[in-house]
Write a protein that holds these residues in place. Structure first.
Motif, mmCIF file in Angstrom:
data_model
loop_
_atom_site.group_PDB
_atom_site.id
_atom_site.type_symbol
_atom_site.label_atom_id
_atom_site.label_comp_id
_atom_site.label_asym_id
_atom_site.label_seq_id
_atom_site.Cartn_x
_atom_site.Cartn_y
_atom_site.Cartn_z
ATOM 1 N N LEU A 1 17.528 75.544 -43.156
ATOM 2 C CA LEU A 1 16.202 75.719 -42.568
ATOM 3 C C LEU A 1 16.063 74.915 -41.263
ATOM 4 C CD1 LEU A 1 14.110 75.634 -45.859
ATOM 5 C CD2 LEU A 1 14.904 77.604 -44.574
ATOM 6 N N PRO A 2 15.061 75.225 -40.432
ATOM 7 C CA PRO A 2 14.957 74.604 -39.104
ATOM 8 C C PRO A 2 14.775 73.084 -39.122
ATOM 9 C CG PRO A 2 13.543 76.528 -39.259
ATOM 10 C CD PRO A 2 14.059 76.282 -40.627
ATOM 11 N N LEU A 3 15.280 72.465 -38.060
ATOM 12 C CA LEU A 3 15.102 71.031 -37.820
ATOM 13 C C LEU A 3 13.850 70.849 -36.978
ATOM 14 C CD1 LEU A 3 18.750 70.337 -36.688
ATOM 15 C CD2 LEU A 3 17.759 69.630 -38.848
ATOM 16 N N ILE A 4 13.019 69.860 -37.297
ATOM 17 C CA ILE A 4 11.817 69.706 -36.480
ATOM 18 C C ILE A 4 11.715 68.346 -35.807
ATOM 19 C CG2 ILE A 4 10.500 71.457 -37.702
ATOM 20 C CD1 ILE A 4 9.061 69.378 -39.160
ATOM 21 N N THR A 5 12.704 67.480 -35.984
ATOM 22 C CA THR A 5 12.660 66.196 -35.304
ATOM 23 C C THR A 5 14.084 65.716 -35.062
ATOM 24 O OG1 THR A 5 11.913 63.894 -35.511
ATOM 25 C CG2 THR A 5 12.354 65.072 -37.551
ATOM 26 N N LEU A 6 14.306 64.986 -33.964
ATOM 27 C CA LEU A 6 15.649 64.488 -33.688
ATOM 28 C C LEU A 6 15.577 63.142 -32.995
ATOM 29 C CD1 LEU A 6 16.787 64.662 -30.472
ATOM 30 C CD2 LEU A 6 16.496 67.064 -30.909
ATOM 31 N N ALA A 7 16.653 62.362 -33.128
ATOM 32 C CA ALA A 7 16.784 61.093 -32.422
ATOM 33 C C ALA A 7 18.251 60.899 -32.080
ATOM 34 C CB ALA A 7 16.286 59.946 -33.304
ATOM 35 N N TRP A 8 18.515 60.521 -30.815
ATOM 36 C CA TRP A 8 19.890 60.216 -30.413
ATOM 37 C C TRP A 8 20.228 58.838 -30.962
ATOM 38 C CZ3 TRP A 8 23.326 62.976 -27.137
ATOM 39 C CH2 TRP A 8 22.812 64.176 -26.623
ATOM 40 N N THR A 9 21.404 58.684 -31.562
ATOM 41 C CA THR A 9 21.798 57.364 -32.041
ATOM 42 C C THR A 9 22.856 56.753 -31.133
ATOM 43 O OG1 THR A 9 23.231 58.517 -33.591
ATOM 44 C CG2 THR A 9 21.158 57.678 -34.437
ATOM 45 N N GLU B 1 25.520 58.037 -27.357
ATOM 46 C CA GLU B 1 25.739 59.113 -26.391
ATOM 47 C C GLU B 1 26.447 60.312 -27.040
ATOM 48 O OE1 GLU B 1 24.255 58.459 -23.502
ATOM 49 O OE2 GLU B 1 24.769 60.392 -22.641
ATOM 50 N N GLN B 2 27.068 60.078 -28.200
ATOM 51 C CA GLN B 2 27.830 61.155 -28.848
ATOM 52 C C GLN B 2 27.244 61.628 -30.180
ATOM 53 O OE1 GLN B 2 29.701 58.144 -28.065
ATOM 54 N NE2 GLN B 2 30.071 58.951 -26.012
ATOM 55 N N THR B 3 26.161 60.998 -30.641
ATOM 56 C CA THR B 3 25.634 61.378 -31.960
ATOM 57 C C THR B 3 24.118 61.541 -31.945
ATOM 58 O OG1 THR B 3 25.701 59.036 -32.516
ATOM 59 C CG2 THR B 3 27.420 60.412 -33.470
ATOM 60 N N ILE B 4 23.667 62.473 -32.779
ATOM 61 C CA ILE B 4 22.236 62.763 -32.933
ATOM 62 C C ILE B 4 21.941 62.819 -34.427
ATOM 63 C CG2 ILE B 4 20.442 64.523 -32.616
ATOM 64 C CD1 ILE B 4 21.996 65.513 -30.171
ATOM 65 N N VAL B 5 20.819 62.242 -34.844
ATOM 66 C CA VAL B 5 20.323 62.445 -36.208
ATOM 67 C C VAL B 5 19.133 63.389 -36.087
ATOM 68 C CG1 VAL B 5 19.253 61.379 -38.218
ATOM 69 C CG2 VAL B 5 21.080 60.193 -37.020
ATOM 70 N N ALA B 6 19.132 64.454 -36.883
ATOM 71 C CA ALA B 6 18.029 65.411 -36.834
ATOM 72 C C ALA B 6 17.637 65.794 -38.250
ATOM 73 C CB ALA B 6 18.426 66.652 -36.039
ATOM 74 N N ALA B 7 16.365 66.098 -38.452
ATOM 75 C CA ALA B 7 15.889 66.427 -39.794
ATOM 76 C C ALA B 7 14.749 67.420 -39.701
ATOM 77 C CB ALA B 7 15.431 65.165 -40.510
ATOM 78 N N GLY B 8 14.402 68.000 -40.841
ATOM 79 C CA GLY B 8 13.330 68.994 -40.832
ATOM 80 C C GLY B 8 13.069 69.558 -42.204
ATOM 81 N N HIS B 9 12.928 70.879 -42.260
ATOM 82 C CA HIS B 9 12.509 71.542 -43.489
ATOM 83 C C HIS B 9 13.537 71.454 -44.618
ATOM 84 C CE1 HIS B 9 8.875 73.108 -41.758
ATOM 85 N NE2 HIS B 9 9.544 73.581 -40.725
ATOM 86 N N ASP B 10 14.746 70.998 -44.299
ATOM 87 C CA ASP B 10 15.763 70.900 -45.333
ATOM 88 C C ASP B 10 15.705 69.540 -46.042
ATOM 89 O OD1 ASP B 10 17.600 72.544 -46.542
ATOM 90 O OD2 ASP B 10 19.291 71.460 -45.681
#
Lengths: 156, 388
Positions: free
Chosen positions: B253-261, B263-272
């Motif tokens: 399901l779609p992601l609705i928020t993200l944060a770069w941790t 320059e090479q990584t992102i944490v993202a979360a949402g409806h899942d």
């Protein structure tokens, strides 16, 4: 009570209204040209199916799927071509066929499955065949594929 | 490190923002008030309530250096809160200052600029208000970014140079704007996004192929890369040079928020309901795994991996459908830590090299969770868990 005011098209008075056509890039083809192309593909699909090449037939339709409001005729032909493939594929061969499609094609196939379900009773659609394909496609491409079908304005 | 879970409320947490020393957190529990909570060694307790808005609060940001809170609400207002001694009692209280936003729809998202001399307020009025302090009149004034936004702005993020602003909108586009304010900013040095940057310059406009509302945007720590997530279950990473856009189509399901941790990584979360980790470089990006290994969640009994299908609730309906059983004693808990959509993920702690070492998440389930950003688990069994 007078409810006629509800029939007023209030959007007509909004100068900055967001038009449907601004939300996605239009299909570059001319409607007549797309219709011709889909008729040729319909022929190609038959010859692929005669050779038992389900994946080739699916890709031919999915990679050239017409979309947008002006493509109604081409859309019907492409749906018929796709239904021919879906109806003539054995249930045991579906998972392998679905897996070998590209992600773009998987998303487009899902659009056609929903379109087919919306038009049961016409264009050779068969609900039980569509549901089998839907189940197998969801197992491979996940719920994300269904979400993309719902959000994508490039309707087939 | 196992994730630290704090059950803040039984209601959704619409937004959260930590103070600089992380001893306090400002949350809005789907209401018109902001709660300031303090950490007491084991749990968060409410110490203050900030009431001034008269509709639901949509977003909160806490400036780390100047220790000011800014809040945005559906009442079309924003307030800047500053700690000042009460003239009568001498007690230090949070005092609100109204901001003249000049928008006629709800404010949806608010963020301080890196230098904390400006903030941006996204709104449903097809505009972003860039607010700066006017010392002559002693209030916050705003300048509106309008063109070419065609619909509600859902998310914003500042570039580290204090001038560029990324915005995600319901017209299915992610854009990069210049929010240069003559009175406040020095002339910015050229970046990959452009060199001449008068106010409202559009430095880039991006969309994902299947469209969908852009729920969240974020600049990488250097500011040279932009990531955005859309409602078509994709995360897109943009390198503006080419431009090169890497699209990851997800099976969930779609992601609705993200944060770069980093320059090479992102944490993202949402409806899942679980924070996912993405990694890559200009050559390509992919999903690395999840921070939620499925062993800390609410569900006991056999696990089928995190994911929303094949859960207790799903089973209850399935049993009712196939066997005619009523929903009697089904386990309706998900085996993820969050029990509902995650609406906000933010950096919590930084490591020695400036990378984010832990992140905080809050969501519709009323939980606030702290995660070690480096304990990534590969996703297993999720697809198996989705069998119908």
């Amino acid at each position: 009570m007078d409810v006629n005011f509800r029939k007023i098209d209030i959007d007509a008075f909004d100068e900055e209204i967001l038009q449907e056509s601004e939300l996605y890039e239009q299909d570059p083809r001319d409607p007549a040209q797309a219709l011709d192309e889909m008729k040729q593909i319909q022929g190609a699909v038959r010859s692929c199916l005669a050779k038992n090449d389900t994946v080739g037939a699916l890709s031919a339709v999915l990679e050239h799927a017409p979309y947008g409001p002006t493509m109604e005729d081409a859309k019907i032909v492409s749906l018929q071509a796709l239904m021919t493939i879906l109806n003539s594929t054995k249930a045991t061969e579906i998972p392998a066929a679905v897996k070998s499609l590209s992600q773009d094609s998987q998303d487009t196939l899902m659009k056609y499955l929903y379109k087919g379900m919306a038009m049961t009773g016409s264009a050779d659609t068969n609900a039980s065949v569509l549901l089998t394909w839907h189940e197998k496609l969801t197992e491979v491409a996940g719920t994300g594929c269904i979400v993309r079908t719902m959000t994508d304005r490039r309707t087939v | 490190m196992a994730p630290q879970v704090f059950s803040i409320a039984q209601t959704p947490i619409t937004a959260h923002a930590f103070s600089a020393d992380r001893s306090q957190v400002a949350v809005s529990l789907n209401s018109n008030d902001i709660q300031v909570l303090s950490y007491t060694g084991s749990d968060w307790t409410a110490t203050e309530t900030l009431s001034e808005h008269d509709k639901i609060i949509t977003s909160i940001d806490w400036a780390p250096t100047s220790n000011r809170i800014v809040t945005a609400s559906q009442d079309r207002n924003a307030y800047v809160w500053q700690q000042t001694p009460d003239p009568e009692t001498g007690k230090v209280v949070w005092k609100p200052t109204l901001v003249l936003l000049r928008i006629n729809r709800a404010a949806t998202h608010v963020r301080w600029s890196p230098k904390e001399d400006k903030f941006a307020v996204a709104s449903g009025a097809r505009a972003i208000a860039i607010c700066s302090f006017d010392p002559e009149n002693n209030w916050w004034v705003s300048k509106l970014l309008k063109k070419p936004i065609r619909s509600t702005v859902l998310a914003i993020d500042w570039h580290p140079n204090n001038v560029l602003l990324a915005a995600g909108s319901a017209d299915m586009k992610a854009r990069v704007f210049s929010a240069y304010i003559k009175e406040v900013d020095e002339k910015p040095s050229p970046t990959v996004w452009g060199s001449k940057l008068p106010f409202n310059t559009v430095c880039g406009e991006y969309a994902s192929p299947a469209g969908g509302w852009v729920h969240s945007v974020g600049f990488s720590p250097s500011g040279d890369v932009l990531a955005f997530t859309g409602h078509d279950s994709t995360i897109n990473v943009v390198y503006p040079g080419g431009p090169t856009v890497h699209i990851i189509r997800m099976s969930t399901l779609p992601l609705i928020t993200l944060a770069w941790t980093s320059e090479q990584t992102i944490v993202a979360a949402g409806h899942d309901c679980q924070p996912l980790v993405f990694g890559g470089s200009e050559a390509g990006w992919q999903e690395m795994g999840t921070l939620d290994d499925g062993s800390h969640g609410g569900s006991s009994g056999p696990r089928s991996g995190p994911g929303r299908l094949n859960t207790g609730a799903f089973q209850a309906f399935k049993n009712a459908d196939s066997r005619g059983q009523g929903a009697t004693s089904g386990d309706t808990k998900l085996n993820t830590v969050h029990q509902n959509t995650i609406t906000s993920v933010r950096p919590y702690q930084y490591g020695s090299a400036g990378e984010v070492s832990s992140v905080s998440t809050s969501g519709v389930d009323g939980n606030l969770v702290l995660w070690d950003a480096n304990s990534v688990t590969a996703i297993t069994g999720r697809m198996a868990g989705m069998s119908m």
